[in-house]
Design an enzyme around this catalytic site. Structure first.
Site, short mmCIF file in Angstrom:
data_model
loop_
_atom_site.label_atom_id
_atom_site.label_comp_id
_atom_site.label_asym_id
_atom_site.label_seq_id
_atom_site.Cartn_x
_atom_site.Cartn_y
_atom_site.Cartn_z
N HIS A 152 29.72 -69.31 20.89
CA HIS A 152 30.16 -70.71 20.97
C HIS A 152 31.67 -70.78 21.27
CE1 HIS A 152 30.04 -74.97 19.11
NE2 HIS A 152 31.32 -74.71 19.18
N GLU A 153 32.45 -69.92 20.61
CA GLU A 153 33.91 -69.96 20.81
C GLU A 153 34.31 -69.41 22.18
OE1 GLU A 153 35.09 -71.83 18.82
OE2 GLU A 153 33.82 -71.63 17.08
N GLN B 32 40.27 -76.04 22.09
CA GLN B 32 40.02 -77.26 21.32
C GLN B 32 41.30 -77.91 20.80
OE1 GLN B 32 36.92 -75.07 18.92
NE2 GLN B 32 36.10 -77.15 18.81
N GLY C 154 34.69 -72.02 12.92
CA GLY C 154 35.33 -71.39 14.08
C GLY C 154 36.18 -72.42 14.80
N HIS D 160 33.92 -72.01 24.69
CA HIS D 160 35.06 -72.94 24.72
C HIS D 160 36.18 -72.39 25.60
CE1 HIS D 160 34.18 -76.23 21.98
NE2 HIS D 160 33.90 -75.43 20.96
N CYS E 26 29.91 -78.93 16.53
CA CYS E 26 31.21 -78.58 17.12
C CYS E 26 32.24 -79.60 16.66
CB CYS E 26 31.11 -78.59 18.64
SG CYS E 26 32.66 -78.16 19.46
N LEU E 27 33.40 -79.10 16.27
CA LEU E 27 34.46 -80.00 15.82
C LEU E 27 34.92 -80.93 16.94
CD1 LEU E 27 36.53 -77.44 13.71
CD2 LEU E 27 35.00 -79.24 12.85
O1 GNR Z 1 32.12 -75.51 12.43
C1 GNR Z 1 31.32 -75.16 13.31
N1 GNR Z 1 30.03 -74.90 12.96
C2 GNR Z 1 29.09 -74.33 13.81
C3 GNR Z 1 27.77 -74.36 13.42
C4 GNR Z 1 26.79 -73.81 14.21
C5 GNR Z 1 27.15 -73.19 15.39
C6 GNR Z 1 28.48 -73.15 15.80
C7 GNR Z 1 29.45 -73.72 15.01
S1 GNR Z 1 31.12 -73.65 15.51
C8 GNR Z 1 31.75 -75.08 14.72
C9 GNR Z 1 33.26 -75.16 14.87
C10 GNR Z 1 33.61 -75.34 16.33
O2 GNR Z 1 33.50 -76.36 16.94
N2 GNR Z 1 34.03 -74.28 16.96
O3 GNR Z 1 34.32 -74.34 18.26
NI NI Z 2 33.04 -75.90 19.06
#
Ligand code: GNR
Ligand code: NI
Length: 167
Positions: free
Chosen positions: A133-134, A51, A46, A137, A91-92
């Site tokens: 999660h997104e 980001q 995601g 953000h 998270c990236l």
């Molecule tokens: O790549 C991602 N893996 C992930 C694993 C578990 C819960 C959420 C994520 S999202 C993350 C990519 C990211 O940072 N999205 O904002």
């Molecule tokens: Ni993230």
């Protein structure tokens, strides 16, 4: 298409609140395409526009094994949620850090697609985690902010140490 640089926690720009997209036009479609390319290359499941320092309410997600199910969500809204699940998240924007976060097990979401058409989606499990999660953000919230203050300061210390090593 273009690869976009991903902001790293604790960059203060990760705490900006994204604004709603008023019209899904070609510039938004270009952002979606560039975000998808950036997400696949990372690789991640995601990516939120926040980001990549684009503070509009745009998210891309693909939790499929073969990168075949790209989901673009413009102005995503959670209509309903139920249950609880604990998932180890990464998270990236917080590379190398994985921590358990408690979120809703199931969510119903409304959004616009890349053509500007509204759709609704029911998600559970990993997809539900990723959507939450997104959207966090887009609201300026990074997953580590779900953790205790102590864990957050340990994570900041670890990231600062990593940055010194790689510098
Ligand atoms: O790549 C991602 N893996 C992930 C694993 C578990 C819960 C959420 C994520 S999202 C993350 C990519 C990211 O940072 N999205 O904002
Ligand atoms: Ni993230």
């Amino acid at each position: 298409m273009a690869l976009l640089p991903i902001l790293r926690y604790p960059d203060p720009r990760l705490h900006k609140k994204a604004v709603a997209v008023s019209e899904v036009d070609d510039s938004v479609r270009k952002l979606i395409a560039d975000m998808a390319e950036t997400m696949y290359e990372a690789p991640g499941i995601g990516l939120a526009a926040t980001q990549v320092d684009a503070h509009q309410r745009v998210v891309v997600i693909d939790i499929s094994e073969d990168k075949s199910k790209l989901l673009a969500l413009v102005n995503p809204e959670i209509l309903a949620r139920s249950g609880e699940q604990v998932c180890e998240e990464g998270c990236l924007s917080v590379p190398g850090i994985y921590e358990k976060v408690t979120r809703s097990e199931r969510v119903a979401v409304r959004a616009l697609d890349a053509r500007g058409a509204p759709f609704e989606l029911e998600a559970d499990g990993l997809l539900a985690v990723c959507i939450q999660h997104e959207i966090d953000h887009l609201d300026g919230k990074v997953f580590v902010e779900h953790l205790s203050r102590l864990k957050q300061s340990r994570i900041r210390a670890r990231l600062a140490k990593q940055a010194r090593i790689t510098a």
